[in-house]
Design a protein around this motif. Sequence first.
Motif, short mmCIF file in Angstrom:
data_model
loop_
_atom_site.label_atom_id
_atom_site.label_comp_id
_atom_site.label_asym_id
_atom_site.label_seq_id
_atom_site.Cartn_x
_atom_site.Cartn_y
_atom_site.Cartn_z
N SER A 1 -3.90 -6.67 -8.93
CA SER A 1 -4.97 -6.57 -8.09
C SER A 1 -5.45 -5.87 -7.22
O SER A 1 -4.54 -5.71 -6.16
CB SER A 1 -5.08 -7.98 -7.83
OG SER A 1 -4.73 -9.33 -9.08
N ILE A 2 -6.10 -5.48 -7.12
CA ILE A 2 -6.81 -3.97 -6.10
C ILE A 2 -8.16 -4.86 -5.58
O ILE A 2 -8.95 -4.90 -6.33
CB ILE A 2 -6.51 -2.86 -6.24
CG1 ILE A 2 -7.59 -2.21 -7.87
CG2 ILE A 2 -5.09 -2.48 -6.61
CD1 ILE A 2 -7.78 -0.84 -8.06
N ARG A 3 -8.86 -3.77 -4.34
CA ARG A 3 -9.30 -4.26 -3.95
C ARG A 3 -11.01 -2.76 -3.85
O ARG A 3 -11.28 -2.62 -4.13
CB ARG A 3 -10.24 -5.16 -2.36
CG ARG A 3 -9.53 -6.68 -2.67
CD ARG A 3 -9.36 -7.12 -1.56
NE ARG A 3 -8.26 -6.43 -0.66
CZ ARG A 3 -8.39 -6.61 1.21
NH1 ARG A 3 -9.10 -7.20 1.31
NH2 ARG A 3 -7.30 -5.79 1.02
N GLY B 1 0.38 -0.88 0.31
CA GLY B 1 -0.13 -0.17 -0.37
C GLY B 1 1.27 1.28 -0.18
O GLY B 1 1.68 1.72 0.80
N LEU B 2 0.72 2.17 -0.77
CA LEU B 2 0.79 3.98 -0.87
C LEU B 2 0.46 4.51 -0.88
O LEU B 2 -0.55 4.51 -1.07
CB LEU B 2 1.83 3.84 -2.30
CG LEU B 2 1.43 2.62 -2.98
CD1 LEU B 2 0.95 3.56 -4.50
CD2 LEU B 2 3.26 2.92 -4.22
N SER B 3 1.09 5.50 -0.36
CA SER B 3 0.41 7.25 0.33
C SER B 3 -0.55 8.07 -1.47
O SER B 3 1.11 7.61 -2.48
CB SER B 3 0.44 7.63 0.89
OG SER B 3 0.07 9.49 1.29
N THR C 1 -3.84 3.57 0.04
CA THR C 1 -4.19 2.34 -1.05
C THR C 1 -4.32 1.73 0.34
O THR C 1 -3.40 0.94 0.64
CB THR C 1 -3.19 1.96 -2.24
OG1 THR C 1 -2.31 1.70 -1.95
CG2 THR C 1 -3.63 3.41 -2.83
N LEU C 2 -5.20 0.20 0.03
CA LEU C 2 -5.03 -0.79 1.15
C LEU C 2 -4.36 -1.78 -0.15
O LEU C 2 -3.37 -1.00 -0.90
CB LEU C 2 -6.09 -1.92 0.32
CG LEU C 2 -7.39 -1.41 0.95
CD1 LEU C 2 -9.11 -1.61 0.93
CD2 LEU C 2 -7.37 -0.94 2.45
N PRO C 3 -3.54 -2.47 1.20
CA PRO C 3 -2.32 -3.14 -0.06
C PRO C 3 -2.85 -4.26 -1.39
O PRO C 3 -4.10 -4.58 -1.06
CB PRO C 3 -1.89 -4.37 1.12
CG PRO C 3 -2.31 -4.30 2.10
CD PRO C 3 -3.74 -2.64 1.98
#
Length: 197
Positions: A133-135, A91-93, A99-101
């Motif tokens: 992949s992101i949620r 996760g980054l800013s 962001t979520l992992p």
Amino acid sequence: MAKIILFNKPFHVLSQFSDGEGRSTLADFLRAPGYRVAGRLDYDSEGLLLLTDDGRLQQQIANPRHKRWKTYWVQVEGAIDQTAIDKLCNGLSLKDGPTLPARARPIAPPDLWPRNPPVRERKSVPDSWLELSIREGRNRQVRRMTAAAGFPTLRLVRHQVGDWSLEGLQPGEHRIETVNLPRESLAAKRKPRRRSP
């Protein structure tokens, strides 16, 4: 029972059926009265776009609180390294918060259709591919994430949303699937009776 359309959205097509500026839209490829887009895909992104005729299913797909994984194949400028992969995974800013992992890994260039127009090539700067992949569903999130990790996105193709995949679909093609939605329990549907005073 609900129906869902899996559509391979070409580059520079809007994720809607009309446009006042003369740009290409879904109406150039689909006749789908009663269907609504479930989770948009940017004008300059390609790949899997889902449309459904069921409002409840649309919410389950599009609303980030359901945390449905969306998988992208991302071509980036530069040779992606493990440091950048770790940043994406942890996760980054971004300007609108952390962001979520994510799930991220380098991949070989996937066997994709040629993009029209093609991605610009710079002989002095290599490019590479990753699967990400992101949620979440923030505006232009994948592009902003790779840029924050030091690797600007050149091409972005959404390959999968939950269990639905782009497999077998060329740009502009679609297929229709039927989805069995779980029935709400009768208890949840019943309104509580008011007690008489």
